[in-house]
Each structure stands twice: as C-alpha cells, then as structure tokens.
Design a protein around this motif. Structure first.
Motif, PDB file in Angstrom:
ATOM      1  N   PRO A  28       0.832  -1.207   0.000  1.00  0.00           N
ATOM      2  CA  PRO A  28       0.000   0.000   0.000  1.00  0.00           C
ATOM      3  C   PRO A  28       0.867   1.259   0.000  1.00  0.00           C
ATOM      4  N   PRO A  29       0.368   2.325  -0.590  1.00  0.00           N
ATOM      5  CA  PRO A  29       1.180   3.547  -0.726  1.00  0.00           C
ATOM      6  C   PRO A  29       1.758   4.029   0.599  1.00  0.00           C
ATOM      7  N   GLU A  30       1.024   3.850   1.706  1.00  0.00           N
ATOM      8  CA  GLU A  30       1.545   4.376   2.977  1.00  0.00           C
ATOM      9  C   GLU A  30       2.769   3.589   3.456  1.00  0.00           C
ATOM     10  N   ASP A  31       2.986   2.390   2.895  1.00  0.00           N
ATOM     11  CA  ASP A  31       4.163   1.620   3.283  1.00  0.00           C
ATOM     12  C   ASP A  31       5.348   1.844   2.343  1.00  0.00           C
ATOM     13  N   VAL A  32       5.151   2.705   1.332  1.00  0.00           N
ATOM     14  CA  VAL A  32       6.258   3.009   0.423  1.00  0.00           C
ATOM     15  C   VAL A  32       6.929   4.286   0.900  1.00  0.00           C
ATOM     16  N   LYS A  33       8.192   4.157   1.331  1.00  0.00           N
ATOM     17  CA  LYS A  33       8.906   5.299   1.923  1.00  0.00           C
ATOM     18  C   LYS A  33      10.002   5.782   0.973  1.00  0.00           C
ATOM     19  N   PRO A  34      10.358   7.058   1.089  1.00  0.00           N
ATOM     20  CA  PRO A  34      11.476   7.552   0.257  1.00  0.00           C
ATOM     21  C   PRO A  34      12.762   6.826   0.611  1.00  0.00           C
ATOM     22  N   PRO A  35      13.688   6.724  -0.339  1.00  0.00           N
ATOM     23  CA  PRO A  35      14.933   5.979  -0.094  1.00  0.00           C
ATOM     24  C   PRO A  35      15.814   6.731   0.901  1.00  0.00           C
ATOM     25  N   PRO A  36      16.645   5.997   1.623  1.00  0.00           N
ATOM     26  CA  PRO A  36      17.605   6.671   2.529  1.00  0.00           C
ATOM     27  C   PRO A  36      18.626   7.434   1.708  1.00  0.00           C
ATOM     28  N   GLU A  37      19.124   8.528   2.270  1.00  0.00           N
ATOM     29  CA  GLU A  37      20.075   9.318   1.499  1.00  0.00           C
ATOM     30  C   GLU A  37      21.431   8.640   1.428  1.00  0.00           C
ATOM     31  N   PHE A  38      21.755   7.872   2.412  1.00  0.00           N
ATOM     32  CA  PHE A  38      22.988   7.091   2.328  1.00  0.00           C
ATOM     33  C   PHE A  38      22.788   5.820   3.150  1.00  0.00           C
ATOM     34  N   GLY A  39      23.796   4.999   3.187  1.00  0.00           N
ATOM     35  CA  GLY A  39      23.657   3.790   3.987  1.00  0.00           C
ATOM     36  C   GLY A  39      23.270   2.574   3.167  1.00  0.00           C
ATOM     37  N   SER A  40      23.121   2.752   1.858  1.00  0.00           N
ATOM     38  CA  SER A  40      22.797   1.608   1.022  1.00  0.00           C
ATOM     39  C   SER A  40      23.985   1.296   0.133  1.00  0.00           C
ATOM     40  N   GLU A  41      24.180   0.026  -0.137  1.00  0.00           N
ATOM     41  CA  GLU A  41      25.310  -0.339  -0.991  1.00  0.00           C
ATOM     42  C   GLU A  41      24.985  -0.099  -2.464  1.00  0.00           C
ATOM     43  N   ILE A  42      23.729   0.063  -2.748  1.00  0.00           N
ATOM     44  CA  ILE A  42      23.320   0.258  -4.138  1.00  0.00           C
ATOM     45  C   ILE A  42      23.293   1.753  -4.441  1.00  0.00           C
ATOM     46  N   ARG A  43      23.736   2.109  -5.634  1.00  0.00           N
ATOM     47  CA  ARG A  43      23.729   3.516  -6.053  1.00  0.00           C
ATOM     48  C   ARG A  43      22.373   4.159  -5.753  1.00  0.00           C
ATOM     49  N   THR A  44      22.386   5.314  -5.151  1.00  0.00           N
ATOM     50  CA  THR A  44      21.119   5.878  -4.682  1.00  0.00           C
ATOM     51  C   THR A  44      20.145   6.158  -5.811  1.00  0.00           C
ATOM     52  N   ASP A  45      20.652   6.517  -6.994  1.00  0.00           N
ATOM     53  CA  ASP A  45      19.693   6.818  -8.066  1.00  0.00           C
ATOM     54  C   ASP A  45      19.052   5.548  -8.621  1.00  0.00           C
ATOM     55  N   PHE A  46      19.577   4.381  -8.258  1.00  0.00           N
ATOM     56  CA  PHE A  46      18.948   3.142  -8.677  1.00  0.00           C
ATOM     57  C   PHE A  46      17.729   2.816  -7.811  1.00  0.00           C
ATOM     58  N   ILE A  47      17.646   3.455  -6.665  1.00  0.00           N
ATOM     59  CA  ILE A  47      16.581   3.136  -5.719  1.00  0.00           C
ATOM     60  C   ILE A  47      15.434   4.128  -5.890  1.00  0.00           C
ATOM     61  N   GLU A  48      14.268   3.591  -6.178  1.00  0.00           N
ATOM     62  CA  GLU A  48      13.119   4.466  -6.354  1.00  0.00           C
ATOM     63  C   GLU A  48      12.485   4.753  -4.994  1.00  0.00           C
ATOM     64  N   ALA A  49      12.380   3.719  -4.191  1.00  0.00           N
ATOM     65  CA  ALA A  49      11.762   3.881  -2.882  1.00  0.00           C
ATOM     66  C   ALA A  49      12.064   2.640  -2.055  1.00  0.00           C
ATOM     67  N   MET A  50      11.626   2.678  -0.792  1.00  0.00           N
ATOM     68  CA  MET A  50      11.731   1.502   0.070  1.00  0.00           C
ATOM     69  C   MET A  50      10.310   1.038   0.378  1.00  0.00           C
ATOM     70  N   GLY A  51      10.084  -0.263   0.246  1.00  0.00           N
ATOM     71  CA  GLY A  51       8.750  -0.769   0.541  1.00  0.00           C
ATOM     72  C   GLY A  51       8.778  -1.592   1.816  1.00  0.00           C
ATOM     73  N   ARG A  52       7.830  -1.311   2.735  1.00  0.00           N
ATOM     74  CA  ARG A  52       7.832  -2.071   3.982  1.00  0.00           C
ATOM     75  C   ARG A  52       6.931  -3.292   3.827  1.00  0.00           C
ATOM     76  N   VAL A  53       7.553  -4.454   4.000  1.00  0.00           N
ATOM     77  CA  VAL A  53       6.807  -5.706   3.909  1.00  0.00           C
ATOM     78  C   VAL A  53       7.033  -6.460   5.204  1.00  0.00           C
ATOM     79  N   GLU A  54       6.028  -6.574   6.011  1.00  0.00           N
ATOM     80  CA  GLU A  54       6.122  -7.275   7.285  1.00  0.00           C
ATOM     81  C   GLU A  54       7.337  -6.827   8.074  1.00  0.00           C
ATOM     82  N   ASP A  55       7.454  -5.502   8.243  1.00  0.00           N
ATOM     83  CA  ASP A  55       8.512  -4.906   9.061  1.00  0.00           C
ATOM     84  C   ASP A  55       9.918  -5.017   8.481  1.00  0.00           C
ATOM     85  N   ILE A  56       9.995  -5.518   7.247  1.00  0.00           N
ATOM     86  CA  ILE A  56      11.314  -5.520   6.585  1.00  0.00           C
ATOM     87  C   ILE A  56      11.221  -4.546   5.410  1.00  0.00           C
TER      88      ILE A  56
END
Lengths: 730, 182
Positions: free
Chosen positions: B122-150
């Motif tokens: 659901p849209p309310e579980d789609v969060k903006p990507p973290p600004e850093f802290g990810s191993e993947i290039r940030t522009d590759f990440i569209e958003a973070m989706g919360r699925v069962e607390d992960i």
C-alpha cells in the motif's frame, strides 16, 4: 475537393513541375538544343500558368506567361538559348518557386505581392527582354441576353460547362476558367445558361451554383490542352468538349497513320491521338461498367461499346469512332504484349522482404533438424528447398533495387549553384548511374554524398586564377562514379583540386589535441584525421561547409550503413574519396566460424580464402601478429584474444584456421577455431544498447535458434591496430 | 514456470481497487530481496542460451533469441555491483520495457537469481529511499517498501536499465579508438 486541398494539390504539382524544369535546364546547359528538355521547360511554365490562372494567382500567371512565351520562341527556333539566358531561366524557376511559397504562406490567396518579390520578378522579366505586364488580361464581356444557341462553324470548338451546385462551395470560380480559356484562343461566343424556370425563389440558395455555359471557341490548341484548362474543375463540373470538323478530319488521318504496334484498346487509342481526354475516357468507362452491371446475368456481349458511350456523351463524333474501330481491328492480332511496370507500395515490399528473411532462418532450422535426426533421404529435398529459398531471397531483394543515377543527378544542381556562389568553374561528370542498389541504402547515402560533394566544391577545386597559375585547366572536374564490386557498391568522388595537405592536417589535429606530437602516423592515417570530430582545415568557414562538423558525421552515417569510407589525396593534384557500401541492409551471404564458445558470421563477400594456421609461420614481436602468406606479410587477429573468450579450447591444442578477409584495399587474417561454412544471414540489428560497440555489425539467428554475431571486418582491423599505433595496412 | 507465477499472483491480487501502482515484483539478486514496479514487466522467462557480446562491460550478459528478436540481457548482479551472477536452475530473465529518448521503447532482459512473488504494498508503506547507507547507487533506488517490518529496495528500472548510460560507458572497446585513431 475543397479549396485548401485544391491549393495543396496545386502547390505539390508546381513543386514537381519545377523539379522537372530544373532537370531540363541542367541538360540544356550541356546541350542547349535538346528538344525534349526545351519542351519540358515550356510545359512546366505553361502548366503552372494554367493552374495558377484557375486559382486567380495573377502574379504567377503573369510571370510564367512571359517565360512560357519566351520558351515558345526558343522552341520554334526564333531564339537561341545562350548561357546567360539559361542562367536567367534558372532564376525564373527559383522565382516561381518563391511566388508559390508566398502563396502557400498566404491563407487568403489574394494578398498583394511583397515589394521585394515584385521587384525581383520585374527584374527577371526585364532580363528576358520583356516589360513588366501592364494589367491582367481583360475578361471577355459576357452577354446574358444572347440567344441560347451557338453559331455553327467548321473551325469552332464547342464546349459545354455545367457546373454542379457545390462548385462555389468548393472554391471554384467559373469565370476564372473562362478567363484562362481566353488565353488559348478566341471566345467567339459565350452563352450563359441560368435555369431560371427550375429555381423558385424559396429554394434559391445564393451559395449554390446554377450556371452553365456554352462556348464557341476558336483555337489551334489540341483537345488535351483545352481540356487542361478545366482540369481542376473535373469534380465540380460536367465538361464536354466537341472538336471542330476540321479537327475531326485530322483525327481520322491520324488514326490511319498510327503504327499498328502502338495500338491498344479503343480508349487509349483515342486518347493517344488527342480525340478525347483521359478524363472523358474514365467517365465513359465508368458508364460502361455501370450499364454492364445492370445487365449482369445476361451475356457479356450486351455490354455497351465504349465508342457508343463516347459519342452519346458528346465527347467525340461518330466518324472518328468508326475509323478507330477499323484501325483497331486491323491491328489486333499483330499486337505484342508490352513490358509493363507495376508500381508497388514500398511498405508491402519491405514486409515481403521481412518474411523472406524469416523463411531463410526457418529453412536453416529445417536443415539443422534433418541433420540432427539423421534422416539422410531428406537431404535432397532440403537442398531443393534451400536452393529455392535463396532464389526467392535474391529475387525479393532485387525488387527493391534502384539505379543510383537518378539520385546522383541531383548533385548537378548542387555543384552548379555552389560553384557559381564561389566563382569557380566546375564540371560534374557522373558515370555508372545505372548501378543498382537497395532503395533504403540510396535514401541514406544522399546526405553524406551531398556533404562530400560540397566539400569538393568548396575545399577541393581552386579558383580559376589559382588553377591557371598551377598549370591546370581553369575548369575543375568532379567525377562521381559508381560500380559494383564483390557484393558491394563503390561510390567514388574524385576531384582534381588542391588536394589535402597532410602536414596542415597534422598540425591542426595536434593543436586540437586529437593526437599527441610524438605519435607516428602514416600518410593515410594522417589524412584520415579529417574524419575526426572537430577538424576542419579551411581557415574560413563558408556558407557551404567548413564549420568543422561534417566529415565525422559523414563517416558515422556511412558506417551506420555497414559501409566504409577511404580517402586518398595528393597535394596539388586532387582528392579521391571512396565509399564502399553493402548492396542491401537486410540479408547477406555469410561465413560462419567458431571461436572459443561462440560463433561469428563474417560477410562472405569479404572472405578471400581460408588457410590452415601453421604455428611456425607466425612471428611474434611485442604482441604483433604477422603471417607469411605466400611471401606476403599478412597481419592477423586471433578472435579469441581480441574477444577474451579463450576457454578450455586452447589447452587441447586444436588446430586453428586463418580466414583471410579483405576490406577496401586491405587484407588481414582472422584466426578462428573452426570453420562452419556458408550460410544465408538475416541481419538483425543489435539495437540502441550496442550503438557504440565497434567490430560487430549486427546479429543473426542460426538454424539452431542460437545467436551469432556478425563481424565488421574493417572495424576489427581498426581495433586490432590501435593499441600499438602500428600500420597493418598494405 | 516463471510466467505461471506471475499470472497466478496477478489474478489473485487483481481485485486491487486503488488506481495507484501498488503491485511489485520481488526477486533476489545475490541473496538480496529486491522489488520493482510490475508495470514495466513484460514477461518472465527461464534463462535460454545467452550469447556473449565481446568487448562489452561485464554487466552486459549478452543477447538472447526471443521469438526471432535479438534482445540484450543485463546481469543485474554485476549492474548493482554484486559481481556477475552464476546461472542456476532458478535463474530467470525478467523482460522489461524501458523508455529510450522521446517515444522509443526498448525491450531489455534482466538476469536475476530467482523470481519470488508479486506483492501488494500500500502507498503508505512506500517510503522515500535513505540518502545514504545503502550499498546500491542511490539513483537506482526508487523507494523503500515495507513488507512485514522488513524494508525491501524498490529499484528504479529506468535508471538501472538506462539505455543511454549502459551504451555510453567507456568499457566499449573501440570508442577511444574512434577518438584517437581517426
């Protein structure tokens, strides 16, 4: 047909006519007495005047009328064409084009000419020896009270015009037709018919046209010309033109004189001697068909004769038909079937060629299957199918082949205009115009060619004074030549101009940082630097070329067609550019080889021979690879090295093969693991993702369903030699 | 097999009422679970014979024959900096359509280790990507989706498979050749 679409048709027609006129003028420059070209110019002006008159574009009519009159005098031998006159005619053509552009841009169609255009036109007319025309031709006075019959006379054309109710709404002005008709001869008498009785005031619609005209007309023009006046009114007017008795007799004479091998069906015959117009024929044929359908079910003989219909329609007199029937009958039986040309939609042809491509792939798949299943007694059938498929492929591709000459001849104008602008004297010689290649290739090669030719005019050929000093003829020559060579078409552009200064190119390239000062380049490599982005040796940019964009674009365009471009130049003697292109973009004969895990296709036309690789003949110095091929030093590339896909294979010490390939004037060897034989290769583009990948021209799907990449030999050579900057050419 | 998964899942969640994009295809690459919007996915196929294209960077796995068309395949592991993937029985190619330029669309294959399932986030579980802290290039990440607390990374396909970027890289041998030699 509303006014806008009619205008659009007019504008398009004029563009075509002006192109014809230009071609004719170019021919006349070489041969001022060529009757066909003289006629073309006359006809172009005449037709533009005619249709322009219908629309009431007075400036166009006045202007073209003067040119037409002049051409008529030339045609009849009262005047001769001189160089300056042809020059003026070129400008007249361009001016007409400008007038039409002006009309096209002006929505109402009756805005006064801009003063500039007017002045330019007047100046041109003055040069043709004419005063600017004073006032438009006076309209003949129409007499509504005149008797409703026409005087009978032997030498008068009888023309009846019945406008349909929608004529006004479609932008037709009946008066303009009369006005234009009067330019062809005398309107002896005009009867205007208004069916007052049939219109009651309640239903009278002021926007509808109720007029019809009967005209007695005296003119020497033939029927086609007169009918041409009303060409634009075809759909809005019932037109009947009855020739005078004198013409009637002439037709009978003509029919008797018509050679028998030129006789087709009745309609065509009558059109060919000018007794009826194609439109009248079409109308009569339609009637014939309709009545034929009414009588459907009865015998076909019940279909009415075309001649009868024509007479009934008032298009022709019965005497002419009788004579035509006679002529036709004597000719029947002797006639031979003509070679006919069918025009086909290019898209349909493209689709056919796509399908043939799939067929080629499928038939290769069948071959693989049969081999795999070990059905020996099917081999013969498979061979037969293979043979037929390759025949079909060749024939299908042949359909799209066109002679390149038509496209090359446009450069005559390019050279002519460019040389005049620069004050140079240049002859363009075109040879090999009959050479055929794929239409899609032709379309894509025109732009690069235009650029190269402009370059030759601009940078190549020197000014006459300079040429004289250098001991050359003052007139420079650009030679455009095309010919076939081993599955490719070669186009050469050769000029006898100043040539390229290798030292200057090098200096410039160093200044721009394209090469380092310490780099060693062969003369040829140095010359090729002009294909690098951002290098132009001419200090001054002209309007034609020399902004430093161009040669690299030319090279890229040619390479996009899987072609190559070569350059040879001698300072002071001239430059020769050779473009080598594949004949078609769709299907080629390929040669399949295996290297490492992968299979590759080499265009068969580039394969010279295959030899076994003898390890002892190989010299290795600093990673260079040469082989002694019958006393010749042949550079080679090992595909597995270049592509870094040497796998388990090398360890087995399997014997390798050397495929000798040629590209342009060069030869090189490709070392491969296995030779897998010839195959018909349908080229599939690799797409945008691999746009910048060099050395690979595309991909193809093999009979097994696997993909093999098609190698681009010339690019591989370039890649192979780069790291060392050592010449492997020659 | 893969296709079956998609259609079943799609059918089950077909009653989705909101008109926002809430369906995501999840898959694993180098043991990481990733997601992407289902709208770009054309189909999912088992890995056929992939023909290597020489002189290309390692994230270009090669080309495949997709019903007579030659389709490039991008190795998502290599593209995301996890190293080239090793083919297994579960390896799949996700075929996606990406925008090239103004109105040109291009079909590309995306090699992944395993296709998992389709999720409704659901849209309310789609969060903006973290600004850093990810191993993947940030522009590759569209958003973070919360699925069962992960949180699952939702990839931006247009960036990961940007044709302009994939094609422009200097790894393509011969590019510098053109600049230097001619």
């Amino acid at each position: 047909m509303n006014l806008d679409s009619a205008r659009q048709a007019f504008i398009e027609e004029v563009a075509e006519l002006l192109q014809t006129m230009e071609d004719a003028l170019l021919t006349l420059e070489q041969n001022p007495a060529d009757p066909e070209s003289l006629n073309d110019v006359f006809r172009a002006m005449h037709t533009i005047k005619g249709t322009g008159g219908v629309f009431g574009y007075t400036p166009v009519v006045d202007f073209t009328h003067t040119v037409e009159t002049l051409m008529d005098q030339v045609r009849s031998g009262q005047m001769t064409l001189t160089k300056p006159l042809i020059e003026t005619l070129f400008e007249c053509r361009d001016h007409t084009s400008a007038l039409i552009d002006f009309i096209a841009a002006d929505a109402t169609g009756d805005a006064p000419l801009s003063p500039d255009l007017q002045r330019a036109g007047d100046a041109l007319l003055a040069r043709l020896g004419h005063e600017p025309p004073p006032t438009p031709t006076a309209v003949p006075v129409l007499n509504f009270d005149a008797p409703t019959y026409l005087p009978e006379a032997n030498d008068l054309w009888m023309i009846s015009l019945e406008f349909k109710a929608d004529a006004f709404r479609h932008g037709m002005d009946p008066l303009s037709f009369l006005r234009y008709l009067s330019s062809l001869g005398d309107l002896v008498h005009v009867v205007t018919l208004l069916p007052i009785a049939s219109i009651d005031s309640e239903h009278f619609d002021p926007e509808s046209c109720y007029l019809s005209f009967g005209i007695a007309f005296r003119s020497d023009a033939d029927k086609r010309t007169i009918a041409g006046v009303f060409e634009f009114a075809d759909e809005d007017c019932e037109i009947r033109i009855l020739e005078p008795d004198s013409a009637h007799n002439r037709y009978i004479d003509l029919l008797e004189a018509t050679p028998h091998d030129q006789i087709n069906c009745m309609g065509d015959l009558l059109v060919s001697i000018g007794a009826i117009t194609p439109f009248e024929l079409a109308r009569a044929l339609k009637i014939q068909e309709e009545t034929g359908q009414l009588l459907d079910g009865s015998e076909p003989a019940a279909k009415r004769r075309l001649g009868e219909i024509l007479v009934e329609q008032g298009s022709i007199k019965s005497g002419v038909v009788e004579q035509a029937v006679k002529t036709q009958e004597t000719a029947r039986g002797k006639r031979q079937e003509d070679n006919r040309i069918i025009r086909v939609d290019a898209q349909r042809l493209g689709h056919l060629i796509d399908l043939v491509g799939e067929l080629v792939t499928s038939s290769a798949a069948i071959r693989v299957m049969v081999k795999r299943a070990g059905i020996d007694n099917m081999n013969e059938v498979v061979d037969g199918v293979d043979y037929l498929v390759s025949e079909i492929r060749d024939n299908a591709l042949q359909l799209r082949m066109v002679a390149i000459g038509e496209s090359l001849s446009r450069f005559r104008r390019v050279v002519r205009d460019a040389s005049q602008e620069l004050g140079k004297l240049i002859d363009l010689v075109i040879t090999g115009g009959e050479t055929e290649l794929d239409k899609t290739v032709v379309e894509k090669i025109i732009d690069p060619l235009t650029h190269l030719i402009r370059n030759a005019v601009d940078h190549g050929i020197e000014e006459p004074m300079v040429r004289q000093k250098a001991g050359k003829l003052t007139t420079g020559t650009i030679h455009l030549n095309a010919y076939h060579d081993s599955g490719h078409i070669v186009i050469e552009i050769e000029d006898d101009g100043a040539g390229l200064d290798a030292a200057r190119i090098r200096a410039k390239a160093e200044a721009k940082g394209l090469i380092k000062p310490e780099e060693v380049l062969t003369r040829e490599e140095t010359l090729r630097l002009i294909f690098a982005p951002g290098l132009s040796t001419k200090e001054q940019a002209t309007s034609l070329s020399g902004r430093g964009v161009g040669m690299d674009v030319v090279r890229r365009n040619i390479e996009a067609l899987r072609g190559t471009v070569e350059l040879d130049s001698t300072l002071g003697v001239g430059t020769k550019i050779t473009i080598i292109l594949p004949l078609t973009l769709a299907i080629i004969e390929g040669f399949l080889v295996g290297a490492g895990r992968d299979q590759y296709v080499i265009p068969l036309s580039q394969v010279a021979e295959c030899v076994e690789m003898n390890a002892t003949a190989t010299l290795k110095q600093h990673g260079e690879h040469y082989i002694n091929l019958r006393g010749e030093v042949l550079p080679f590339i090992r595909l597995t090295d270049l592509f870094h896909n040497a796998d388990w294979h090398r360890a087995t010490n399997q014997r390798e093969s050397l495929v000798v390939v040629r590209f342009g004037h060069h030869k090189m060897g490709l070392v491969v693991d296995t030779l897998l034989g010839e195959l018909q290769t349908v080229i599939k583009p690799l797409g945008k993702l691999f746009e910048r990948l060099r050395g690979v021209a595309g991909a193809t799907i093999l009979g097994t369903g696997d993909i093999a990449l098609i190698l681009d030999v010339a690019e591989l050579a370039a890649i192979g030699q780069t790291p060392h900057q050592v010449t492997v050419k020659h | 097999m893969g296709q079956l998964v998609v259609s079943k899942q799609a059918a089950r969640s077909g009653r989705d009422l909101s008109n926002e994009v809430t369906q995501y295809l999840t898959f694993s690459v180098a043991d990481e679970r990733l997601a992407m919007s289902i709208t770009a996915v054309k189909e999912i196929i088992e890995t056929p014979q992939v023909t290597r294209v020489p002189m290309t960077p390692d994230y270009i796995r090669g080309v495949i024959n997709l019903r007579g068309n030659v389709v490039p395949v991008v190795d998502l592991g290599a593209r995301l900096g996890r190293g080239a993937l090793t083919l297994t029985k579960r390896s799949c190619i996700v075929l996606v359509e990406v925008q090239v330029g103004e109105d040109d669309r291009h079909v590309l294959g995306m090699l992944v280790d395993e296709v998992k399932n389709i999720l409704d986030i659901p849209p309310e579980d789609v969060k903006p990507p973290p600004e850093f802290g990810s191993e993947i290039r940030t522009d590759f990440i569209e958003a973070m989706g919360r699925v069962e607390d992960i949180f699952v990374i939702i990839l931006s396909v247009d960036h990961v498979l940007s044709v302009q970027e994939l094609a422009a890289l200097r790894h393509f041998t011969g590019d510098h050749v053109a600049d230097v030699e001619h």
